[in-house]
Write an enzyme that holds these catalytic residues in place. Structure first.
Site, PDB file in Angstrom:
ATOM      1  N   GLY A  33      82.746  32.196  24.594  1.00  0.00           N
ATOM      2  CA  GLY A  33      82.324  32.514  23.236  1.00  0.00           C
ATOM      3  C   GLY A  33      81.455  33.746  23.188  1.00  0.00           C
ATOM      4  CB  ALA A  34      78.726  35.243  22.695  1.00  0.00           C
ATOM      5  CG  HIS A  39      85.546  37.983  24.726  1.00  0.00           C
ATOM      6  ND1 HIS A  39      84.251  38.236  24.357  1.00  0.00           N
ATOM      7  CD2 HIS A  39      85.479  37.315  25.900  1.00  0.00           C
ATOM      8  CE1 HIS A  39      83.422  37.743  25.261  1.00  0.00           C
ATOM      9  NE2 HIS A  39      84.145  37.189  26.215  1.00  0.00           N
ATOM     10  CD  GLN A 156      85.114  35.211  35.660  1.00  0.00           C
ATOM     11  OE1 GLN A 156      84.170  34.433  35.640  1.00  0.00           O
ATOM     12  NE2 GLN A 156      85.550  35.806  34.562  1.00  0.00           N
ATOM     13  CG  MET A 187      81.995  46.248  24.731  1.00  0.00           C
ATOM     14  SD  MET A 187      83.057  45.910  23.338  1.00  0.00           S
ATOM     15  CE  MET A 187      83.028  47.518  22.562  1.00  0.00           C
ATOM     16  NE  ARG A 190      74.503  35.878  31.160  1.00  0.00           N
ATOM     17  CZ  ARG A 190      75.506  35.264  31.801  1.00  0.00           C
ATOM     18  NH1 ARG A 190      76.572  35.935  32.192  1.00  0.00           N
ATOM     19  NH2 ARG A 190      75.448  33.964  32.055  1.00  0.00           N
TER      20      ARG A 190
HETATM   21  O1  PAF Z   1      84.154  35.075  32.189  1.00  0.00           O
HETATM   22  C1  PAF Z   1      83.801  34.052  31.555  1.00  0.00           C
HETATM   23  O2  PAF Z   1      83.493  34.110  30.351  1.00  0.00           O
HETATM   24  C2  PAF Z   1      83.752  32.714  32.270  1.00  0.00           C
HETATM   25  O3  PAF Z   1      83.337  32.869  33.595  1.00  0.00           O
HETATM   26  C3  PAF Z   1      85.084  31.943  32.199  1.00  0.00           C
HETATM   27  C4  PAF Z   1      86.196  32.681  32.901  1.00  0.00           C
HETATM   28  C5  PAF Z   1      85.475  31.712  30.741  1.00  0.00           C
HETATM   29  C6  PAF Z   1      84.929  30.577  32.871  1.00  0.00           C
HETATM   30  O4  PAF Z   1      83.964  29.802  32.244  1.00  0.00           O
END
Ligand code: PAF
Length: 278
Positions: A33-34, A39, A156, A187, A190
């Site tokens: 979210g946020a 995104h 990640q 972006m 946080r």
């Molecule tokens: O990147 C993120 O926002 C998080 O680490 C994810 C991939 C949604 C997992 O909670």
């Protein structure tokens, strides 16, 4: 088109299963979210690759250490839903914590390889197990064809790609380039924590990485370039600035392969991360 919101695994699978039966492909965009333009770019890229886009919204407690910002993590489901609808997403899956982690939940997905390469793992030792566990569940729950992940969280992205391959999850993880503000700041949800003064200073990470990348291309050793970049971040408490193999995050001494420069640093109470290609 109206965004549909579901909160249970059965409802989610009902919708994505229906798409599959109708011969439609789907892409999932996992989020906490946020939401910001980064995104929404993942959603739009998802729709370039698939017929339908699902966003997930779950602030995953398992990827926050006890001293981290779980309780103050920004939350605005209504605002996120409006943004997703404007980007063309078809479905928002927003499960409650007890749907994701019912009582007696006992499984952790834990990787070696990219998850133990140092970098984030050195400063957030439980982070990737938390991410891998929830993303495995999200992939199994949604059963989509594609998963969209931003290169902003480069380690990640590598962890999730490795995990999906290792566990034979039939989903293709697609990387999407980092979206930046006009001044170059990556972006991030946080960024909302930054004061006006900190927001002005925050771009220094991107500038330091860009200068280090130029120096490496001009013959400076990766180690010398990243050491200089870290020293230039005088307003920050630097966790790391490192040059790694872009392919597998292995440590490098010389510039004889594609590199990725990765940084994490604290500006006041906000931890920022960024990375760029060399
Ligand atoms: O990147 C993120 O926002 C998080 O680490 C994810 C991939 C949604 C997992 O909670």
């Amino acid at each position: 088109m109206t965004l549909q919101i579901v909160r249970t695994i059965a409802e989610l699978r009902d919708v994505t299963g229906g798409w599959r039966k109708a011969g439609l492909t789907s892409a999932v965009v996992p989020t906490m979210g946020a939401l910001h333009e980064g995104h929404l770019t993942l959603v739009r890229q998802g729709l370039q690759n698939a017929d339908r886009a699902v966003a997930t919204l779950f602030v995953n407690p398992k990827q926050f250490a006890a001293n981290e910002d779980l309780s103050r993590y920004p939350r605005d489901e209504a605002g996120d839903a409006a943004k997703l609808e404007s980007a063309g997403a078809h479905l928002l899956y927003a499960p409650a914590p007890e749907v994701m982690y019912p009582p007696n939940f006992a499984t952790t997905v834990s990787l070696s390889g990219p998850a133990t390469a140092g970098l984030e793992d050195r400063f957030r030792p439980d982070f990737f197990a938390g991410v891998a566990t929830v993303v495995t569940k999200l992939f199994n729950q949604c059963q989509c064809d594609f998963a969209m992940f931003g290169q902003k969280d480069y380690q990640q992205l590598q962890v999730v790609t490795r995990m999906a391959a290792d566990l034979d999850i039939p989903i293709k993880v697609l990387p999407v380039p980092t979206i930046r503000e006009a001044d170059g700041l990556a972006m991030s949800s946080r960024n909302a924590y930054l004061s006006a003064d900190e927001r002005t200073k925050a771009v220094a990470i991107y500038k330091a990485l860009t200068q280090a990348a130029d120096a490496i291309r001009n013959g400076t050793s990766p180690n010398a370039a990243t050491t200089k970049a870290a020293a230039s971040l005088t307003d920050f408490r630097v966790d790391y600035v490192e040059a790694r193999s872009a392919e597998n995050l292995a440590r490098v001494e010389t510039f004889d392969q594609p590199l990725r420069l990765l940084a994490a640093a604290w500006l006041g109470k906000t931890r920022l991360i960024d990375n760029i290609a060399v």
